[in-house]
Design a protein around this motif. Structure first.
Motif, PDB file in Angstrom:
ATOM      1  N   PHE A 150     -16.338  23.538 -23.229  1.00 28.99           N
ATOM      2  CA  PHE A 150     -17.264  22.978 -22.241  1.00 28.99           C
ATOM      3  C   PHE A 150     -16.536  22.055 -21.259  1.00 28.99           C
ATOM      4  CE2 PHE A 150     -20.937  23.800 -25.222  1.00 28.99           C
ATOM      5  CZ  PHE A 150     -21.584  24.674 -24.375  1.00 28.99           C
ATOM      6  N   LEU A 151     -15.594  21.275 -21.753  1.00 28.51           N
ATOM      7  CA  LEU A 151     -14.819  20.388 -20.890  1.00 28.51           C
ATOM      8  C   LEU A 151     -13.999  21.193 -19.882  1.00 28.51           C
ATOM      9  CD1 LEU A 151     -13.819  17.541 -20.159  1.00 28.51           C
ATOM     10  CD2 LEU A 151     -12.027  17.848 -21.880  1.00 28.51           C
ATOM     11  N   VAL A 152     -13.354  22.254 -20.333  1.00 28.05           N
ATOM     12  CA  VAL A 152     -12.579  23.114 -19.434  1.00 28.05           C
ATOM     13  C   VAL A 152     -13.498  23.749 -18.391  1.00 28.05           C
ATOM     14  CG1 VAL A 152     -11.209  25.234 -19.324  1.00 28.05           C
ATOM     15  CG2 VAL A 152     -10.696  23.509 -21.043  1.00 28.05           C
ATOM     16  N   GLY A 153     -14.694  24.168 -18.810  1.00 30.80           N
ATOM     17  CA  GLY A 153     -15.663  24.724 -17.867  1.00 30.80           C
ATOM     18  C   GLY A 153     -16.089  23.707 -16.820  1.00 30.80           C
ATOM     19  N   ALA A 154     -16.271  22.466 -17.234  1.00 24.01           N
ATOM     20  CA  ALA A 154     -16.648  21.413 -16.290  1.00 24.01           C
ATOM     21  C   ALA A 154     -15.510  21.124 -15.306  1.00 24.01           C
ATOM     22  CB  ALA A 154     -17.021  20.137 -17.049  1.00 24.01           C
ATOM     23  N   ILE A 155     -14.291  21.119 -15.799  1.00 22.31           N
ATOM     24  CA  ILE A 155     -13.136  20.924 -14.914  1.00 22.31           C
ATOM     25  C   ILE A 155     -13.015  22.105 -13.953  1.00 22.31           C
ATOM     26  CG2 ILE A 155     -10.607  20.783 -14.842  1.00 22.31           C
ATOM     27  CD1 ILE A 155     -10.816  19.212 -17.519  1.00 22.31           C
ATOM     28  N   GLY A 156     -13.256  23.318 -14.461  1.00 24.37           N
ATOM     29  CA  GLY A 156     -13.234  24.502 -13.608  1.00 24.37           C
ATOM     30  C   GLY A 156     -14.293  24.439 -12.528  1.00 24.37           C
ATOM     31  N   LEU A 157     -15.442  23.895 -12.847  1.00 23.29           N
ATOM     32  CA  LEU A 157     -16.510  23.748 -11.850  1.00 23.29           C
ATOM     33  C   LEU A 157     -16.052  22.873 -10.693  1.00 23.29           C
ATOM     34  CD1 LEU A 157     -19.482  24.386 -11.229  1.00 23.29           C
ATOM     35  CD2 LEU A 157     -20.095  22.336 -12.495  1.00 23.29           C
ATOM     36  N   LEU A 158     -15.231  21.892 -10.988  1.00 18.00           N
ATOM     37  CA  LEU A 158     -14.724  21.000  -9.942  1.00 18.00           C
ATOM     38  C   LEU A 158     -13.510  21.576  -9.214  1.00 18.00           C
ATOM     39  CD1 LEU A 158     -14.953  17.644 -11.900  1.00 18.00           C
ATOM     40  CD2 LEU A 158     -16.545  18.497 -10.165  1.00 18.00           C
ATOM     41  N   ARG A 159     -12.691  22.338  -9.914  1.00 17.40           N
ATOM     42  CA  ARG A 159     -11.414  22.761  -9.350  1.00 17.40           C
ATOM     43  C   ARG A 159     -11.364  24.161  -8.772  1.00 17.40           C
ATOM     44  NH1 ARG A 159      -6.534  20.253 -11.185  1.00 17.40           N
ATOM     45  NH2 ARG A 159      -5.918  21.392  -9.349  1.00 17.40           N
ATOM     46  N   LEU A 160     -12.221  25.081  -9.223  1.00 20.36           N
ATOM     47  CA  LEU A 160     -12.149  26.457  -8.754  1.00 20.36           C
ATOM     48  C   LEU A 160     -12.561  26.545  -7.287  1.00 20.36           C
ATOM     49  CD1 LEU A 160     -13.417  28.274 -11.943  1.00 20.36           C
ATOM     50  CD2 LEU A 160     -11.130  28.353 -10.986  1.00 20.36           C
ATOM     51  N   PHE A 215     -17.754  29.742  -4.890  1.00 19.63           N
ATOM     52  CA  PHE A 215     -18.975  29.922  -5.656  1.00 19.63           C
ATOM     53  C   PHE A 215     -18.809  30.920  -6.793  1.00 19.63           C
ATOM     54  CE2 PHE A 215     -22.781  32.640  -6.035  1.00 19.63           C
ATOM     55  CZ  PHE A 215     -23.680  31.726  -6.534  1.00 19.63           C
ATOM     56  N   TYR A 216     -18.198  32.052  -6.519  1.00 20.64           N
ATOM     57  CA  TYR A 216     -18.081  33.125  -7.505  1.00 20.64           C
ATOM     58  C   TYR A 216     -17.141  32.744  -8.651  1.00 20.64           C
ATOM     59  CZ  TYR A 216     -20.323  35.508  -3.674  1.00 20.64           C
ATOM     60  OH  TYR A 216     -21.195  35.832  -2.673  1.00 20.64           O
ATOM     61  N   ALA A 217     -16.038  32.125  -8.341  1.00 18.55           N
ATOM     62  CA  ALA A 217     -15.100  31.688  -9.377  1.00 18.55           C
ATOM     63  C   ALA A 217     -15.724  30.586 -10.231  1.00 18.55           C
ATOM     64  CB  ALA A 217     -13.805  31.194  -8.744  1.00 18.55           C
ATOM     65  N   ARG A 218     -16.420  29.658  -9.591  1.00 13.26           N
ATOM     66  CA  ARG A 218     -17.084  28.581 -10.341  1.00 13.26           C
ATOM     67  C   ARG A 218     -18.144  29.149 -11.272  1.00 13.26           C
ATOM     68  NH1 ARG A 218     -17.654  25.468  -4.945  1.00 13.26           N
ATOM     69  NH2 ARG A 218     -15.597  24.535  -4.832  1.00 13.26           N
ATOM     70  N   LEU A 219     -18.936  30.078 -10.755  1.00 15.78           N
ATOM     71  CA  LEU A 219     -19.990  30.685 -11.561  1.00 15.78           C
ATOM     72  C   LEU A 219     -19.399  31.435 -12.751  1.00 15.78           C
ATOM     73  CD1 LEU A 219     -22.996  31.254 -11.899  1.00 15.78           C
ATOM     74  CD2 LEU A 219     -22.665  33.278 -10.495  1.00 15.78           C
ATOM     75  N   SER A 220     -18.349  32.165 -12.533  1.00 15.27           N
ATOM     76  CA  SER A 220     -17.698  32.904 -13.609  1.00 15.27           C
ATOM     77  C   SER A 220     -17.157  31.955 -14.674  1.00 15.27           C
ATOM     78  CB  SER A 220     -16.559  33.755 -13.048  1.00 15.27           C
ATOM     79  OG  SER A 220     -15.856  34.383 -14.081  1.00 15.27           O
ATOM     80  N   GLY A 221     -16.476  30.916 -14.234  1.00 15.62           N
ATOM     81  CA  GLY A 221     -15.907  29.952 -15.186  1.00 15.62           C
ATOM     82  C   GLY A 221     -16.970  29.243 -16.000  1.00 15.62           C
ATOM     83  N   VAL A 222     -18.036  28.829 -15.359  1.00 10.78           N
ATOM     84  CA  VAL A 222     -19.096  28.114 -16.064  1.00 10.78           C
ATOM     85  C   VAL A 222     -19.847  29.045 -17.017  1.00 10.78           C
ATOM     86  CG1 VAL A 222     -21.316  26.965 -15.717  1.00 10.78           C
ATOM     87  CG2 VAL A 222     -19.368  26.316 -14.338  1.00 10.78           C
ATOM     88  N   THR A 223     -20.083  30.287 -16.601  1.00 12.78           N
ATOM     89  CA  THR A 223     -20.801  31.230 -17.461  1.00 12.78           C
ATOM     90  C   THR A 223     -19.994  31.555 -18.717  1.00 12.78           C
ATOM     91  OG1 THR A 223     -21.859  32.191 -15.512  1.00 12.78           O
ATOM     92  CG2 THR A 223     -21.938  33.472 -17.525  1.00 12.78           C
ATOM     93  N   VAL A 224     -18.711  31.815 -18.545  1.00  5.82           N
ATOM     94  CA  VAL A 224     -17.859  32.121 -19.704  1.00  5.82           C
ATOM     95  C   VAL A 224     -17.739  30.894 -20.610  1.00  5.82           C
ATOM     96  CG1 VAL A 224     -15.510  32.691 -20.408  1.00  5.82           C
ATOM     97  CG2 VAL A 224     -16.589  33.955 -18.555  1.00  5.82           C
TER      98      VAL A 224
END
Length: 120
Positions: free
Chosen positions: A19-29, A32-41
């Motif tokens: 979850f922490l990596v997903g949250a960091i990905g939400l900020l860094r990716l 929209f599409y990359a953020r959505l993919s990272g958060v969903t996975v």
């Protein structure tokens, strides 16, 4: 502490880290599409690990059924929800970043312009 409890704690910590990596990905990716993919996975894997840890910590037939159903529902709704959000973004023409090389939906009906657009 038993081996089962140690595995439970490891799974829960791993889920929290996902979850922490997903949250960091939400900020860094980048888009929209990359953020959505990272958060969903991250949401699917993090939830699965947390529920597995919970099951290992409190093993019983009742908990196995409850956690199994919760995991099944979460994974199904996360996949459908992520796909629906991505499609909505695509249909509203949210632009990907410049590094995106191809568009798989450009030739399909999902990429077709709306009626009355003047484009054929």
């Amino acid at each position: 502490m038993s081996v089962l409890n140690i595995l439970a704690v490891v799974c829960m910590i791993a889920g929290a880290l996902v979850f922490l990596v997903g949250a960091i990905g939400l900020l860094r990716l980048p888009d929209f599409y990359a953020r959505l993919s990272g958060v969903t996975v991250a949401g699917a894997l993090g939830t699965a690990l947390l529920l597995l840890g919970l099951l290992l910590h409190y093993p019983s037939v009742e908990n196995t059924i409850k956690i199994g159903l919760a995991l099944l529902i979460q994974l199904a709704t996360a996949a459908v929800g992520g796909n629906a959000i991505a499609r909505a973004g695509y249909l509203t023409k949210v632009k990907p970043t410049e590094i995106t090389k191809f568009d798989d939906l450009a030739g399909s009906s999902a990429g077709a312009p709306a009626e009355g657009d003047g484009k054929a």
